[in-house]
Design an enzyme around this catalytic site. Sequence first.
Site, PDB file in Angstrom:
ATOM      1  CB  CYS A 197       7.481 -11.160 -13.918  1.00 60.73           C
ATOM      2  SG  CYS A 197       5.978 -10.212 -14.156  1.00 60.73           S
ATOM      3  CG  HIS A 228      10.383  -8.609 -12.732  1.00 64.14           C
ATOM      4  ND1 HIS A 228      10.150  -8.245 -14.044  1.00 64.14           N
ATOM      5  CD2 HIS A 228       9.167  -8.605 -12.126  1.00 64.14           C
ATOM      6  CE1 HIS A 228       8.860  -8.037 -14.209  1.00 64.14           C
ATOM      7  NE2 HIS A 228       8.240  -8.249 -13.059  1.00 64.14           N
ATOM      8  CG  ASN A 230       5.925  -5.859 -14.494  1.00 64.09           C
ATOM      9  OD1 ASN A 230       6.578  -6.478 -15.320  1.00 64.09           O
ATOM     10  ND2 ASN A 230       5.340  -6.443 -13.465  1.00 64.09           N
TER      11      ASN A 230
HETATM   12  O1  UT7 Z   1       5.478  -8.575 -11.772  1.00 61.04           O
HETATM   13  C1  UT7 Z   1       4.546  -9.381 -11.157  1.00 61.04           C
HETATM   14  C2  UT7 Z   1       4.602  -9.170  -9.742  1.00 61.04           C
HETATM   15  N1  UT7 Z   1       3.906  -7.956  -9.395  1.00 61.04           N
HETATM   16  C3  UT7 Z   1       4.260  -7.323  -8.327  1.00 61.04           C
HETATM   17  O2  UT7 Z   1       5.203  -7.738  -7.704  1.00 61.04           O
HETATM   18  C4  UT7 Z   1       3.440  -6.155  -7.898  1.00 61.04           C
HETATM   19  C5  UT7 Z   1       3.322  -6.184  -6.418  1.00 61.04           C
HETATM   20  N2  UT7 Z   1       2.425  -5.199  -5.840  1.00 61.04           N
HETATM   21  C6  UT7 Z   1       2.583  -3.871  -5.931  1.00 61.04           C
HETATM   22  O3  UT7 Z   1       3.445  -3.404  -6.643  1.00 61.04           O
HETATM   23  C7  UT7 Z   1       1.728  -3.005  -5.046  1.00 61.04           C
HETATM   24  O4  UT7 Z   1       1.005  -3.798  -4.156  1.00 61.04           O
HETATM   25  C8  UT7 Z   1       0.734  -2.096  -5.830  1.00 61.04           C
HETATM   26  C9  UT7 Z   1       1.492  -0.995  -6.534  1.00 61.04           C
HETATM   27  C10 UT7 Z   1      -0.047  -2.922  -6.834  1.00 61.04           C
HETATM   28  C11 UT7 Z   1      -0.235  -1.443  -4.873  1.00 61.04           C
HETATM   29  O5  UT7 Z   1       0.480  -0.712  -3.881  1.00 61.04           O
HETATM   30  P1  UT7 Z   1       0.132  -0.878  -2.330  1.00 61.04           P
HETATM   31  O6  UT7 Z   1       1.000   0.056  -1.605  1.00 61.04           O
HETATM   32  O7  UT7 Z   1       0.245  -2.343  -2.021  1.00 61.04           O
HETATM   33  O8  UT7 Z   1      -1.339  -0.363  -2.273  1.00 61.04           O
HETATM   34  P2  UT7 Z   1      -2.644  -1.141  -1.794  1.00 61.04           P
HETATM   35  O9  UT7 Z   1      -3.056  -2.167  -2.805  1.00 61.04           O
HETATM   36  O10 UT7 Z   1      -2.437  -1.583  -0.384  1.00 61.04           O
HETATM   37  O11 UT7 Z   1      -3.695   0.024  -1.822  1.00 61.04           O
HETATM   38  C12 UT7 Z   1      -3.603   1.150  -0.936  1.00 61.04           C
HETATM   39  C13 UT7 Z   1      -4.725   2.106  -1.265  1.00 61.04           C
HETATM   40  C14 UT7 Z   1      -6.087   1.435  -1.354  1.00 61.04           C
HETATM   41  O12 UT7 Z   1      -7.050   2.309  -0.829  1.00 61.04           O
HETATM   42  P3  UT7 Z   1      -7.614   2.090   0.663  1.00 61.04           P
HETATM   43  O13 UT7 Z   1      -8.181   0.722   0.676  1.00 61.04           O
HETATM   44  O14 UT7 Z   1      -6.412   2.239   1.552  1.00 61.04           O
HETATM   45  O15 UT7 Z   1      -8.626   3.186   0.777  1.00 61.04           O
HETATM   46  C15 UT7 Z   1      -6.305   1.296  -2.833  1.00 61.04           C
HETATM   47  O16 UT7 Z   1      -7.673   1.259  -3.186  1.00 61.04           O
HETATM   48  O17 UT7 Z   1      -4.487   2.714  -2.535  1.00 61.04           O
HETATM   49  C16 UT7 Z   1      -5.639   2.542  -3.356  1.00 61.04           C
HETATM   50  N3  UT7 Z   1      -5.199   2.420  -4.742  1.00 61.04           N
HETATM   51  C17 UT7 Z   1      -4.975   3.476  -5.540  1.00 61.04           C
HETATM   52  N4  UT7 Z   1      -5.077   4.794  -5.334  1.00 61.04           N
HETATM   53  C18 UT7 Z   1      -4.748   5.610  -6.354  1.00 61.04           C
HETATM   54  C19 UT7 Z   1      -4.926   1.284  -5.442  1.00 61.04           C
HETATM   55  N5  UT7 Z   1      -4.521   1.590  -6.676  1.00 61.04           N
HETATM   56  C20 UT7 Z   1      -4.546   2.938  -6.760  1.00 61.04           C
HETATM   57  C21 UT7 Z   1      -4.229   3.841  -7.788  1.00 61.04           C
HETATM   58  N6  UT7 Z   1      -4.338   5.166  -7.544  1.00 61.04           N
HETATM   59  N7  UT7 Z   1      -3.806   3.430  -9.011  1.00 61.04           N
END
Ligand code: UT7
Length: 329
Positions: free
Chosen positions: A112, A256, A286
């Site tokens: 990225c 980004h 992204n």
């Molecule tokens: O460009 C390269 C750099 N990339 C980034 O900078 C990306 C950085 N990270 C992110 O953008 C975010 O961390 C994500 C969008 C990937 C995830 O968002 P989050 O708010 O950090 O969610 P999380 O990973 O903490 O997950 C929260 C919950 C989990 O369930 P539990 O454990 O709380 O029951 C996940 O299993 O959301 C669940 N979850 C989903 N639910 C519905 C994870 N992905 C999904 C999904 N749909 N697609």
Amino acid sequence: MGIRIVGTGSYVPATIRTNADLEKLVDTNDEWIRTRTGIEERRIAGADETSSTMAIQAVERALAQSGIEGQDLDAIVLATITPDHIFPNTAALIQHHFQCKKAFCFDLSAACAGFVSAMETGFSMMKAFPEKYRRVLICGSDKLSVIVDWTDRNTCILFGDGAGCVLLENDGTDTPDCLLTSRLFADGGYTDVLQIPAGGSFMPASEESVRNHKHFIYMEGRETFKLAVNAMVSASEEVLAKAGVTTDQIALVIPHQANLRIIQAVAKRLGVGDDRVYCNIQRYGNTSSASIGLALDEACRTGRLKRGDLVLFTTFGGGLAWGAMLIRY
Ligand code: UT7
């Protein structure tokens, strides 16, 4: 020396994959994706499209805008993590298309942070060797849809395909250069949070690597999120301080496009209002190496940027690689 941006270009494939489409692939929903990421849809390249073909479309637009012929390019720096082939480099395929036989071409892999890294590299070449590098094409292009695991809801919602580019020309005058200052960083100690495990010399392709989905993007989302905000803010602050520029003087921040919440958190900590932050993540997700180039081209063509405006790029991604760059459009 006056190194200026004389053209910008971008390309996204025609096919749109909405959040509703993803609901049919994995256990997710539109509301979760919108609120956690800001993404509403992304573009998916066709089977006959590659990182080089998308880049070529973007470059056609930049060349048309600049009035420069493809054959007059002195170098092509292409940022990509999805090259058409491991080798030859994808920049050479672009060179072949435009028949710029004298151009030095290479690919650069910084995920990225690719577009900003390519800008840094191409601009530095022009500064160091003005006789050799008068017109340099900087490009970022990624067909991420081929390295996304469409069964992994943690990652497949985030990424899309596209390309963006700028054409730099040294007009030999004493006009100030377009790049004021920049600061790029890397930390190879975080490969476990964001990587594609297989396909390189570390884990060559095998039946097992394919079966275990090791050729796809793996990301620890939460960890990456935290690192991203802090890194983008501190790199931006360092660049602004070095240039002696305050955030009030910035016409537009082009971050980004990884997650709308990251973008908003960075903007808030820098004290820049939403009206001065460019976002197209809603439409494209992204696009990795392409992201900032694509956003810059849109901002220029829609009149969000005017000649002379100060623009702050800030980026973060796999490597880890991150940084910030201040340019005058
Ligand atoms: O460009 C390269 C750099 N990339 C980034 O900078 C990306 C950085 N990270 C992110 O953008 C975010 O961390 C994500 C969008 C990937 C995830 O968002 P989050 O708010 O950090 O969610 P999380 O990973 O903490 O997950 C929260 C919950 C989990 O369930 P539990 O454990 O709380 O029951 C996940 O299993 O959301 C669940 N979850 C989903 N639910 C519905 C994870 N992905 C999904 C999904 N749909 N697609």
